[in-house]
Scaffold this active site. Structure first.
Site, PDB file in Angstrom:
ATOM      1  N   ASP A  86       0.836  -1.196   0.000  1.00 50.29           N
ATOM      2  CA  ASP A  86       0.000   0.000   0.000  1.00 50.29           C
ATOM      3  C   ASP A  86       0.874   1.250   0.000  1.00 50.29           C
ATOM      4  OD1 ASP A  86      -1.915   1.908   0.269  1.00 50.29           O
ATOM      5  OD2 ASP A  86      -2.754   1.168   2.143  1.00 50.29           O
ATOM      6  N   ASP A 293      -2.136   6.076  -5.079  1.00 47.35           N
ATOM      7  CA  ASP A 293      -2.381   5.118  -3.998  1.00 47.35           C
ATOM      8  C   ASP A 293      -2.674   3.725  -4.540  1.00 47.35           C
ATOM      9  OD1 ASP A 293      -3.050   3.832  -1.676  1.00 47.35           O
ATOM     10  OD2 ASP A 293      -4.720   5.127  -1.162  1.00 47.35           O
TER      11      ASP A 293
END
Length: 439
Positions: A86, A293
């Site tokens: 992430d 992201d």
């Protein structure tokens, strides 16, 4: 990350997503260069039950997702774990709750070291976490991570040996979480961990001293490549770079360790939307930053920008797509432009592309990347397919978020040393073959 399969028994032009993991095996290729060795690892997929992967702090709550996951070993002797990569999070964490299906058992590791709350790691290196670290009853550093869907995880900071491919470290700091709560699921235990990859001091890449990493996610199959380190490849189209935006002053809505770039405009087909550049810039509170992201699936735009894009896409598709006219249907709470597409329709008409224009680089979204088939939603003989851009305002998110769905078939390079992100269109399903990997 993209999982493209057919709906029902007949081809459907909209993407159907289930919960998939892109699994990174420990088989790796090491490149030698004048700098530190680079690791090239193949990515593969595995279908998993919806909701069985973790959600990172301040992430958008989706029930179906495709996540980029790496297999690593932790502890002494080593325990095999899977961690979701992430780029929007800092602290890596594992499920250490021994009463449920846990990821990691610290009692089996002789190298496991809990971090006291008096240590500098706890008092200074946790400053960029969304909730400051605290001291528990055992005087250990306690971390609490909160989520956009009201789920949370809590536990102690610790250090242990982590290995990935041929690289490793003996004291990587992570969260050993023993309390994981998810109000949206009957099962509050998670069988995966999370690997924070942002620019914070506690992120995995910072602690492992990787100054560059890249990934490439296939747009035609369930494979891809992750590269940790620096390498140049003649077959990769020259990258276009966009600088990372940095604001040293702490602001309430600005994530200082996120991969923040400057979005400057949007085109639908060849038409540049008449949006003032000031609408793309963070305000005095930090609201309005643009974050890249890998932990978020779709792309979300702040209200005025989203409305302009929605209106133009709607106008340009008025004669080729049928809008689903139900103001009460908003997919995932943020995607309110949906279409009815026949279940027997083999392909979509040619759709106008959407180009995100960054400072120095562009990201073009076209074809089936533009629509998402909503699982289980059928109206007569039609499926519902929603526009893959959503409204951040409807989620209460004060930012533009570029999700991984729109990064498919793009070589994404995160260059921390030069504070920039590089992009190039690449057939990612061929990348593994170029690297000599069996993906």
């Amino acid at each position: 990350m993209k999982a493209c399969i057919f709906c029902n028994s007949k081809p459907n032009p909209c993407l159907k997503f289930q919960s998939f993991l892109l699994l990174l095996t420990l088989t790796s290729t090491t490149l030698c260069s004048s700098q530190s060795p680079s690791l090239i690892l193949p990515l593969k997929t595995q279908e998993i039950p919806s909701g069985s992967f973790p959600k990172s702090p301040n992430k958008l709550p989706f029930h179906h997702n495709v996540t980029l996951t790496v297999s690593v070993t932790v502890g002494t002797p080593p325990q095999n774990v899977s961690m979701v990569i992430d780029t929007g999070s800092e602290l890596s964490w594992l499920n250490c709750n021994r009463t449920r299906n846990f990821t990691f058992d610290p009692t089996r590791s002789s190298s496991y070291k809990p971090i006291p709350c008096s240590s500098s790691t706890c008092t200074t290196r946790t400053r960029d976490l969304s909730i400051p670290a605290s001291c528990d009853s055992n005087k250990l550093c306690h971390a609490t991570l909160t989520y956009a869907d009201f789920s949370s995880s809590e536990g102690s900071l610790a250090a242990d040996a982590f290995s990935i491919g041929s690289s490793g470290t003996s004291g990587l700091v992570f969260g050993c979480m023993d309390s994981i709560f998810d109000p949206n699921s009957d099962e509050d235990s998670k069988n995966t961990g999370l690997m924070g990859m942002n620019r914070g001091s506690l992120s995995f890449v910072s602690q492992m001293a990787f100054t560059k990493f890249s990934y490439c996610i296939s747009g035609s199959d369930f494979s891809g490549v992750l590269l940790l380190g620096d390498a140049n490849f003649s077959w990769v189209t020259p990258l276009n770079y966009t600088p990372l935006i940095q604001i040293s002053t702490p602001l309430p809505y600005f994530d200082r360790v996120a991969y923040t770039v400057q979005l400057e405009g949007i085109k639908v087909a060849n038409k540049l939307l008449p949006i003032p550049k000031s609408d793309f810039e963070p305000d005095h509170t930090g609201a309005g930053q643009t974050m890249v992201d890998s932990g978020t699936q779709f792309t979300f735009l702040l209200g005025p920008v989203y409305t302009a894009l929605r209106t133009e896409f709607l106008n340009q598709t008025a004669h080729i797509l049928r809008v689903y006219e139900d103001p009460n249907f908003v997919f995932q709470g943020a995607m309110d432009l949906c279409y009815r597409v026949g279940l027997n329709q083999s392909k979509l008409p040619q759709l106008p592309s959407v180009t995100l224009m960054f400072r120095g680089a562009e990201m073009k979204v076209s074809g089936h990347q533009l629509l998402y088939r909503v699982r289980g939603e059928v109206r007569g003989n039609d499926s519902l397919c929603c526009f893959t851009f959503g409204n951040s305002d409807l989620l209460g998110v004060e930012a533009f978020v570029i999700g991984h769905h729109h990064q498919q078939n793009v070589w994404m390079e995160f260059d921390l040393h030069n504070s920039r992100i590089g992009l190039a269109e690449v057939q990612c399903d061929l990348a593994g073959q170029k690297f000599g990997l069996n993906v």
